[in-house]
Design an enzyme around this catalytic site. Structure first.
Site: not given
Ligand code: NAD
Ligand code: SER
Length: 329
Positions: A57, A38, A147, A15, A12
């Site tokens: 994936d 990704d 989620y 992301g 990922g």
């Molecule tokens: P994001 O949605 O920005 O990025 C996720 C990435 O995963 C994307 O680039 C997407 O293309 C990729 N992806 C989706 N399906 C996939 C697959 N099958 N195989 C490979 N890649 C795939 O998410 P993020 O905000 O960067 O979150 C990263 C982690 O942090 C996640 O576990 C999320 O739950 C956790 N998290 C994020 C936040 C936040 O505010 N951003 C808060 C709490 C937890």
């Molecule tokens: N920022 C994330 C969401 O809103 C929290 O895991 O999904």
């Protein structure tokens, strides 16, 4: 430390968090030693241009195995996921990616005897029955979103693999993450990022939550610091493994708008709550992160005022250069 991290895979990696984490890890461990992966491909992105990048994936185990073997991967930062708002639109996919992908990473960790796996959780692991203020680390986990359910499963699976297979799995419950590099990917806390872009671009923003919606949030530099600090912590000090609360700041949507207005006096805003309000209402308003402070020395550095000033400075500069969205929305 239980073992050295030498060859790292970030899933990922394009992301919101993965993109900045990959760059921070490359800086620290060397660009060639940090493989980014990704399911999307953004050829002109810094992540793709600055080191190895592959299509992976995470729901396809073979897709992971090829890269683990090719690059002798010993550590995985597993950031691939479907976030809360997108997850409510497609719960089946959310389960397949978040639980199926996590199981694949954990099983690969057993089969290839990986040194370490980092799997983030979220404040979404909590639910409406959890105490909302200063939410304890070890408390009721009864989320009402798909989620959140997948995040609880991820925490429990990670802890199970530590106990059952002796894999070194670690995870932290991120709050809403605010950042200026990559736009968030379909979460409930996305308003806390979007508002900065819209304030600069249009001078106005409509929040999709009520003004009194108060959630724990964190600025990206603290998020990266926490992630790397936990990954590098001494394993023998950890009593918890995959479920650390990490706090930083906590503010309402109304307070965020007023903080931005201090810098952009003409900024206008209103509130039109949508389906994401219910999700936000089910999450804590602030978290108690004393366990992370005790077990691996967590200490946040950013607060609302400093974060707002820094976000606006970075985005204003890009806006003036005609590159607010770095080429894409
Ligand atoms: P994001 O949605 O920005 O990025 C996720 C990435 O995963 C994307 O680039 C997407 O293309 C990729 N992806 C989706 N399906 C996939 C697959 N099958 N195989 C490979 N890649 C795939 O998410 P993020 O905000 O960067 O979150 C990263 C982690 O942090 C996640 O576990 C999320 O739950 C956790 N998290 C994020 C936040 C936040 O505010 N951003 C808060 C709490 C937890
Ligand atoms: N920022 C994330 C969401 O809103 C929290 O895991 O999904």
């Amino acid at each position: 430390m239980k073992g050295e991290m030498k060859n790292i895979l970030v899933t990922g990696a394009l992301g919101q968090i993965g993109s900045e984490l990959t760059m921070a890890l490359r800086e620290r461990y060397g660009a060639e030693n940090v493989v980014a992966a990704d399911i999307r491909e953004i050829p002109d992105s810094e992540v793709v241009q600055s080191g190895p990048f592959y299509y992976v994936d995470v729901t396809q185990r073979a897709s992971l195995d090829v890269i683990i073997r090719k690059h002798k991967i010993d550590t995985i930062f597993h950031m691939a996921a479907i976030l809360s708002a997108t997850g409510e639109k497609n719960p089946q996919k959310c389960w397949e990616v978040n639980v199926g992908g996590t199981l694949n990473v954990l099983n690969a960790a057993v089969d290839y005897k990986l040194t370490r796996v980092i799997i983030p959780s979220s404040i979404a692991a909590f639910g409406p029955d959890t105490p909302k203020e200063n939410t304890p680390n070890d408390t009721i986990l009864r989320p009402t979103t798909m989620y959140g359910i997948t995040k609880v499963v991820g925490e429990r699976l990670g802890d199970y693999y530590v106990l059952k297979y002796g894999v070194d799995v670690r995870g932290l419950r991120y709050p809403g993450i605010i950042s200026a590099e990559t736009l968030p990917g379909g979460g409930t806390t996305d308003y806390a990022v979007e508002v900065f872009y819209k304030a600069i671009e249009e001078g106005r923003y409509t929040f999709f939550v009520r003004p009194d919606t108060r959630l724990p949030m964190m600025y990206m530099p603290d998020c990266i610091k926490a992630t790397i600090q936990l990954a590098e912590a001494d394993f023998s000090r950890l009593k918890h493994h995959c479920d650390f609360n990490v706090g930083s700041m906590s503010f309402s949507a109304g307070e965020l708008a007023e903080e931005i207005k201090k810098h952009i006096p003409n900024f206008e805003y209103d509130f039109k709550p949508d389906y994401r309000q219910e999700i936000a209402d089910s999450w804590p308003r602030s978290v108690d992160d004393s366990v992370a402070r005790e077990e691996w020395g967590w200490q946040p550095e950013w607060d609302l005022a400093r974060m707002t000033k820094d976000m606006l400075k970075k985005l204003r500069k890009r806006y003036e250069e005609g590159n607010l969205y770095k080429g894409r929305k």
